[in-house]
Design an enzyme around this catalytic site. Structure first.
Site, PDB file in Angstrom:
ATOM      1  NE  ARG A  96       9.355   6.257 -15.856  1.00 28.87           N
ATOM      2  CZ  ARG A  96       9.703   5.536 -14.805  1.00 28.87           C
ATOM      3  NH1 ARG A  96      10.524   4.499 -14.954  1.00 28.87           N
ATOM      4  NH2 ARG A  96       9.245   5.833 -13.609  1.00 28.87           N
ATOM      5  CB  ALA A 110      -0.938  -0.005   1.207  1.00 31.33           C
ATOM      6  N   GLY A 111       2.121   1.112  -0.440  1.00 30.20           N
ATOM      7  CA  GLY A 111       2.991   2.280  -0.558  1.00 30.20           C
ATOM      8  C   GLY A 111       2.566   3.163  -1.711  1.00 30.20           C
ATOM      9  CG  HIS A 122      11.462  -2.479 -15.637  1.00 25.92           C
ATOM     10  ND1 HIS A 122      11.139  -1.316 -16.289  1.00 25.92           N
ATOM     11  CD2 HIS A 122      11.218  -2.264 -14.320  1.00 25.92           C
ATOM     12  CE1 HIS A 122      10.700  -0.434 -15.403  1.00 25.92           C
ATOM     13  NE2 HIS A 122      10.755  -0.986 -14.202  1.00 25.92           N
ATOM     14  CG  ASP A 158      10.540   0.517 -19.052  1.00 23.53           C
ATOM     15  OD1 ASP A 158      10.645   1.243 -18.042  1.00 23.53           O
ATOM     16  OD2 ASP A 158      10.860  -0.692 -19.057  1.00 23.53           O
ATOM     17  CG  ASP A 169       1.728  -2.240   3.498  1.00 21.18           C
ATOM     18  OD1 ASP A 169       2.088  -1.827   2.381  1.00 21.18           O
ATOM     19  OD2 ASP A 169       2.484  -2.270   4.489  1.00 21.18           O
ATOM     20  NE  ARG A 171      13.675  -0.308 -12.790  1.00 25.58           N
ATOM     21  CZ  ARG A 171      14.112   0.644 -13.594  1.00 25.58           C
ATOM     22  NH1 ARG A 171      15.317   0.544 -14.132  1.00 25.58           N
ATOM     23  NH2 ARG A 171      13.360   1.692 -13.880  1.00 25.58           N
TER      24      ARG A 171
END
Length: 308
Positions: free
Chosen positions: A151, A8-9, A175, A148, A32, A88
């Site tokens: 973007r 739930a961020g 990614h 991506d 969460d 990442r």
């Protein structure tokens, strides 16, 4: 249509918000591990309902997977986000354990669900879900290419000094900052190739700016971005929930397509009610083929760090 979003961020909450606003799901469950956090986010979002005109019910749960039972689609955003300077791939140790536990709990309560994996390193976390959940390959999807590509289109529109609605383009491959393969050979402005408008040098700059799009935002924000990732996830969820047969680049398990096997990496797919309904083979330039092969090697190297 019931959708669960784990985590739930910022990304998970944005995802839930965009799904609710589009008003195609009857229920969204936010889950969460932090006590009361998902419940608070859900309450805040529900207090937007009359203001934003949606009827989707949003509920929150602290680590109670029984609340997620019989979800049609489950989105996994849980794990630690990137900090400035992090790749990442550096998240793999912690996030692999989280994703393995989360996906096992989700599938236990929703054995017929379609999984969308967002946690980083995304291609490797998607591969992990394939190796540990037992779900058929068409029901496990990695979300990276849609973000991506958004973007990429942003950078193309910037270079062209054009509205984004005029621009189309796609990013395949891993990614990651080095693994993305923006397909400039297929990018268009109102069906006319962007190479008609932009020099090779400017197009190369667009590609490089696209590849570091996430890192650029992480440096500016101090953490990972969330609006565009949440919107990208909601687009995939809607395509599945509404059986739209839309094409997105998604991380999927390949078995010979594009000359690649036994890894998950971003390629164009058709999304519908069954999840990934078709892998689309698009012609690539020699340079794009080479970049995709190099990207696949990078993904396989990261996969090798998993303890399966």
């Amino acid at each position: 249509m019931k959708v669960t979003v784990v985590g739930a961020g910022a990304v998970g909450a944005s995802c839930a918000e965009y799904i609710a606003i589009k008003n195609f799901a009857s229920e969204v469950v936010l889950l969460d591990i932090k006590e009361g956090y998902a419940e608070g986010k859900a309450m805040d979002l529900m207090q937007c309902a009359s203001l934003n005109g949606f009827d989707t019910k949003i509920t929150g749960s602290t680590n109670d997977y029984s609340k997620t039972a019989n979800s049609d689609i489950c989105v996994v955003t849980s794990g630690i986000p990137r900090k400035p300077g992090m790749t990442r791939e550096e998240l793999i140790g912690i996030n692999a354990g989280i994703v393995k536990t989360v996906t096992a709990n989700l599938v236990e309560h929703s054995p017929n669900t379609i999984l969308i994996v967002v946690s980083n390193p995304m291609d490797t976390m998607t591969y992990l879900a394939h190796k540990t959940t037992g779900l058929p390959k068409h029901r496990i999807i990695g979300m990276g290419g849609a973000l991506d590509s958004a973007r990429f289109k942003y950078r193309l529109a910037e270079a062209l000094e054009a509205p984004i609605s005029d621009v189309d383009g796609m990013v395949i491959g891993g990614h990651s900052d080095k693994g993305m393969v923006p397909l400039t050979s297929h990018a268009t402005r109102n069906s006319i190739k962007v190479s008609e408008y932009l020099s090779e040098e400017r197009l190369d700059q667009v590609k490089e700016d696209t590849k570091v799009g996430g890192a650029t935002l992480t440096k500016l924000l101090g953490t990972s971005a969330w609006y565009a990732p949440g919107a990208a996830v909601s687009g995939l969820v809607q395509a599945i929930a509404c059986d739209q047969k839309k094409m997105f680049p998604c991380s999927t398990l390949l078995d010979g397509e594009y000359g690649l096997s036994d890894l998950c990496i971003g390629v164009p797919v058709i999304l519908g009610k069954n999840g990934i309904e078709k892998i689309v083979n698009v012609p690539l330039s020699d340079a794009e083929k080479q970049h995709l092969a190099e990207s696949a090697e990078g993904v396989k190297k990261t996969n090798g760090l998993l303890e399966l």
